[in-house]
Design an enzyme around this catalytic site. Structure first.
Site, mmCIF file in Angstrom:
data_model
loop_
_atom_site.group_PDB
_atom_site.id
_atom_site.type_symbol
_atom_site.label_atom_id
_atom_site.label_comp_id
_atom_site.label_asym_id
_atom_site.label_seq_id
_atom_site.Cartn_x
_atom_site.Cartn_y
_atom_site.Cartn_z
ATOM 1 N N LYS A 1 0.750 -1.258 0.056
ATOM 2 C CA LYS A 1 -0.091 -0.006 -0.140
ATOM 3 C C LYS A 1 0.843 1.155 -0.070
ATOM 4 O O LYS A 1 0.624 2.138 -0.764
ATOM 5 C CB LYS A 1 -0.914 -0.068 1.487
ATOM 6 N N LYS B 1 3.086 -2.020 11.283
ATOM 7 C CA LYS B 1 1.954 -1.825 11.990
ATOM 8 C C LYS B 1 2.212 -2.369 13.391
ATOM 9 O O LYS B 1 3.320 -3.243 13.714
ATOM 10 C CB LYS B 1 1.055 -2.908 11.489
ATOM 11 N N ASP C 1 -5.449 3.567 13.785
ATOM 12 C CA ASP C 1 -6.366 2.500 13.032
ATOM 13 C C ASP C 1 -7.418 2.170 14.043
ATOM 14 O O ASP C 1 -7.947 3.099 14.720
ATOM 15 C CB ASP C 1 -5.202 1.215 12.962
ATOM 16 N N THR D 1 -8.479 8.885 4.315
ATOM 17 C CA THR D 1 -8.937 7.517 4.060
ATOM 18 C C THR D 1 -10.213 7.493 3.608
ATOM 19 O O THR D 1 -10.225 6.921 2.327
ATOM 20 C CB THR D 1 -8.792 6.515 5.331
ATOM 21 N N ASN E 1 -13.744 6.139 11.737
ATOM 22 C CA ASN E 1 -13.180 7.262 10.981
ATOM 23 C C ASN E 1 -13.317 6.934 9.646
ATOM 24 O O ASN E 1 -13.426 8.180 8.767
ATOM 25 C CB ASN E 1 -11.629 7.190 11.379
ATOM 26 N N SER F 1 -0.752 10.812 5.620
ATOM 27 C CA SER F 1 0.252 10.649 6.869
ATOM 28 C C SER F 1 1.547 10.864 6.244
ATOM 29 O O SER F 1 2.426 11.755 7.134
ATOM 30 C CB SER F 1 0.493 9.387 7.351
HETATM 31 P P1 NDP Z 1 -12.392 2.883 13.919
HETATM 32 O O1 NDP Z 1 -11.913 2.588 15.234
HETATM 33 O O2 NDP Z 1 -12.599 4.535 13.821
HETATM 34 O O3 NDP Z 1 -13.737 2.278 13.431
HETATM 35 C C1 NDP Z 1 -14.037 0.882 13.326
HETATM 36 C C2 NDP Z 1 -15.262 0.669 13.050
HETATM 37 O O4 NDP Z 1 -15.306 -0.621 12.606
HETATM 38 C C3 NDP Z 1 -16.339 0.709 14.243
HETATM 39 O O5 NDP Z 1 -17.470 1.295 13.823
HETATM 40 C C4 NDP Z 1 -16.375 -0.528 14.695
HETATM 41 O O6 NDP Z 1 -17.588 -0.815 15.606
HETATM 42 C C5 NDP Z 1 -16.088 -1.217 13.649
HETATM 43 N N1 NDP Z 1 -15.506 -2.699 13.858
HETATM 44 C C6 NDP Z 1 -14.413 -2.548 14.277
HETATM 45 N N2 NDP Z 1 -13.898 -4.040 14.633
HETATM 46 C C7 NDP Z 1 -15.150 -4.725 14.297
HETATM 47 C C8 NDP Z 1 -15.108 -6.356 14.368
HETATM 48 N N3 NDP Z 1 -14.694 -7.072 14.769
HETATM 49 N N4 NDP Z 1 -16.696 -6.398 13.965
HETATM 50 C C9 NDP Z 1 -17.325 -5.608 13.536
HETATM 51 N N5 NDP Z 1 -17.222 -4.340 13.492
HETATM 52 C C10 NDP Z 1 -15.905 -3.753 13.812
HETATM 53 O O7 NDP Z 1 -11.372 2.504 12.784
HETATM 54 P P2 NDP Z 1 -10.936 3.061 11.330
HETATM 55 O O8 NDP Z 1 -12.570 3.569 10.901
HETATM 56 O O9 NDP Z 1 -9.907 3.736 11.739
HETATM 57 O O10 NDP Z 1 -10.754 1.340 10.598
HETATM 58 C C11 NDP Z 1 -11.458 0.905 9.854
HETATM 59 C C12 NDP Z 1 -10.767 0.081 8.878
HETATM 60 O O11 NDP Z 1 -9.979 0.803 7.963
HETATM 61 C C13 NDP Z 1 -9.812 -0.947 9.598
HETATM 62 O O12 NDP Z 1 -9.799 -2.048 8.761
HETATM 63 C C14 NDP Z 1 -8.410 -0.072 9.469
HETATM 64 O O13 NDP Z 1 -7.470 -1.140 9.553
HETATM 65 C C15 NDP Z 1 -9.077 0.394 8.189
HETATM 66 N N6 NDP Z 1 -7.901 1.533 7.628
HETATM 67 C C16 NDP Z 1 -7.823 2.899 8.621
HETATM 68 C C17 NDP Z 1 -7.198 3.815 8.026
HETATM 69 C C18 NDP Z 1 -7.407 5.141 8.863
HETATM 70 O O14 NDP Z 1 -6.675 6.111 8.612
HETATM 71 N N7 NDP Z 1 -7.741 4.913 10.114
HETATM 72 C C19 NDP Z 1 -6.491 3.644 6.889
HETATM 73 C C20 NDP Z 1 -6.673 2.601 6.249
HETATM 74 C C21 NDP Z 1 -7.309 1.631 6.626
HETATM 75 P P3 NDP Z 1 -17.265 -0.695 17.244
HETATM 76 O O15 NDP Z 1 -17.437 0.701 17.490
HETATM 77 O O16 NDP Z 1 -18.641 -1.424 17.567
HETATM 78 O O17 NDP Z 1 -16.053 -1.692 17.598
HETATM 79 O O1 2IT Z 2 -4.263 0.864 7.470
HETATM 80 C C1 2IT Z 2 -3.786 2.102 7.577
HETATM 81 O O2 2IT Z 2 -3.087 2.515 6.443
HETATM 82 C C2 2IT Z 2 -3.704 2.903 8.485
HETATM 83 N N1 2IT Z 2 -4.051 2.498 9.407
HETATM 84 C C3 2IT Z 2 -3.014 4.240 8.355
HETATM 85 C C4 2IT Z 2 -1.522 4.269 8.535
HETATM 86 C C5 2IT Z 2 -0.884 5.559 8.763
HETATM 87 O O3 2IT Z 2 0.439 5.458 8.918
HETATM 88 O O4 2IT Z 2 -1.328 6.578 8.464
#
Ligand code: NDP
Ligand code: 2IT
Length: 444
Positions: A114, A126, A166, A209, A240, A376
């Site tokens: 990525k 990570k 994350d 994202t 997020n 980032s």
């Molecule tokens: P958040 O913690 O902000 O939100 C996660 C969301 O997903 C929540 O609504 C949560 O629900 C739900 N969730 C998490 N785990 C589970 C599970 N096991 N089963 C069902 N629902 C679940 O995280 P992000 O939005 O930052 O991340 C979401 C995804 O995006 C992840 O896969 C992360 O790796 C990926 N990602 C994030 C980036 C970033 O910049 N933040 C960048 C690239 C990828 P609940 O609150 O009930 O746990």
């Molecule tokens: O999965 C991802 O790419 C992230 N959680 C963001 C990583 C970062 O360094 O901004």
């Protein structure tokens, strides 16, 4: 047996009980077959694939902290510094009870490719912990974050390894970790990204994202003579990535009718009210039931079910393996035209293969959600030059990165005879740059 299959077998043997890591390695290496076929003797001699699947360093440490009742808790912290061929290790920190070494390794492995695809100089890493932030007070979160950083600080640095957010790690956690790093090192440096805006954070990182996901999807649709205008979208997650994907989808003329968390999901026929969702999730840190209580057009369902909704586009934005084969079949039956992955590896292997076979536009995570880490890297640039760019400047760069990324994976897929298969395109395009850098740097 082919070189690729030999390496996959060894990964499974040598890393037992890490199914998510096996899944990620298998998907990447199988896609690389056409490139490996052209370079097999050299790759074998240099053990290139063996080096690629073995992290440069993996750290596992104790994190003790005290709750508000004086009780001591012990969690496990991880940081996997996977590959630094093209830049300092870069990748988020996940705080969730399901975290284990295999999950962090799958995420770190994906991050290598990525980060390469962003076109920016960042290696793959990570980390995280099995700590559960849910229901904790701010003081408990601070106690955990300070303890976590008290070990991690000696392994990271602005030119070494730059963690970020994350699942479970947002601006609040990054702030506490940054404060503790600065205190231990006596140094103010861009060691974490996703920082607060008044201490080195970048504008648009919060949105990046989700926005990036829509920018790449928009470009892929445009190249097919299609547009987001008037499309119905199903989103999973309510964190997020989901929130800002919904916001940008609405700005681009689509209507998002679902979101979810780990307990249930919302169907809102009028379209998700992003301001209300932000208030509930970002400010009150409440459950989605509060959304349905406040919004007459919304219905709350217990459990999972987002993918049963009739939609044109599906955006899984919650977690790994949340979109199964049966969900993919249901989506196709309902006429879905595109699936773009906001979460990391949200589609199971069989769901991914089915969507590819059905010729659905499928944008895999390492391409589709790269806007977060790309921004980032822009935060790192701003920290290095001790300047702060405007929202418009960062957002414009993010758009350019996502559009270029799309054409890069599209070209790679075409070059190797897999037109329209962006799983192959993303893995090959991401790999080529890393492999060339590893080759140039000798056997390390
Ligand atoms: P958040 O913690 O902000 O939100 C996660 C969301 O997903 C929540 O609504 C949560 O629900 C739900 N969730 C998490 N785990 C589970 C599970 N096991 N089963 C069902 N629902 C679940 O995280 P992000 O939005 O930052 O991340 C979401 C995804 O995006 C992840 O896969 C992360 O790796 C990926 N990602 C994030 C980036 C970033 O910049 N933040 C960048 C690239 C990828 P609940 O609150 O009930 O746990
Ligand atoms: O999965 C991802 O790419 C992230 N959680 C963001 C990583 C970062 O360094 O901004």
């Amino acid at each position: 047996m082919s070189y690729v299959n030999e390496v996959i077998d060894r990964v499974i043997q040598e890393n037992p009980n890490e199914p998510e890591f096996h899944q990620a390695v298998k998907e990447v290496l199988l896609s690389l077959e056409p490139v490996v076929a052209q370079n097999e003797a050299q790759f074998r001699r240099d053990a290139l694939l063996e080096r690629l699947v073995n992290p440069e360093r993996q750290l596992k440490f104790r994190v003790s902290w005290i709750d508000d009742n004086g009780q001591v808790h012990v969690n496990t912290g991880y940081r996997v510094q996977f590959n630094s061929a093209i830049g300092p290790y870069k990748g988020g920190l996940r705080l969730h009870p399901s975290v284990n070494l295999g999950i962090i390794k799958f995420l770190g492995f994906e991050q290598i490719f990525k980060n390469s695809l962003t076109g920016l100089p960042i290696g793959g890493g990570k980390g995280g912990s099995d700590f559960d932030p849910k229901g904790k007070s701010d003081r408990e979160i601070m106690a955990f974050c300070q303890s976590f950083m008290t070990e991690l600080f000696r392994h990271i640095g602005a030119d070494t390894d730059v963690p970020a957010g994350d699942i479970g790690t947002g601006a609040r956690e990054i702030g506490f970790m940054f404060g503790q790093y600065k205190r231990l090192r006596n140094q103010f440096e861009g060691v974490l990204t996703g920082k607060g805006l008044n201490f080195g954070g970048s504008l648009a990182r919060t949105e990046a994202t989700g926005y990036g996901l829509l920018y790449i999807l928009d470009e892929a649709l445009k190249c097919r003579g299609l547009s987001l205008t008037g499309k119905t979208i199903a989103v999973s997650g309510a964190g997020n990535v989901a929130i800002y994907a919904i916001e940008k989808a609405h700005q681009l003329g689509a209507k998002v009718v679902t979101c979810s968390d780990s307990t249930g999901w919302i169907y809102d026929e009028a379209g998700i009210d992003v301001a209300l969702l932000k208030e509930i999730k970002e400010v009150k840190r409440a459950r989605l039931t509060a959304y349905a209580d406040a919004r007459p057009s919304a219905v709350y369902h217990e459990g999972r079910g987002v993918w049963s909704t009739k939609c044109d586009i599906a955006l899984p934005c919650a977690t790994q393996n949340e979109l199964h084969l049966a969900d993919a079949e249901q989506l196709v039956k309902n006429g879905v035209i595109a699936v773009a992955e906001g979460a990391n590896m949200p589609s199971t292997e069989d769901a991914t293969n089915y969507l590819l076979e059905q010729k659905i536009l499928f944008l895999p995570a390492k391409a589709a959600n790269a806007g977060g880490v790309a921004t980032s890297a822009l935060e790192m640039s701003q920290n290095s030059e001790r300047l702060h760019w405007t929202f418009e400047k960062v957002d414009k760069k993010l758009q350019e990165i996502m559009v270029n990324l799309y054409h890069n994976i599209d070209d790679a897929a075409k070059k190797y005879g897999f037109e329209g298969n962006y799983v192959v395109g993303a893995n090959i395009a991401g790999f080529e740059k890393v492999a060339q850098a590893m080759n140039a740097q000798g056997i390390v």
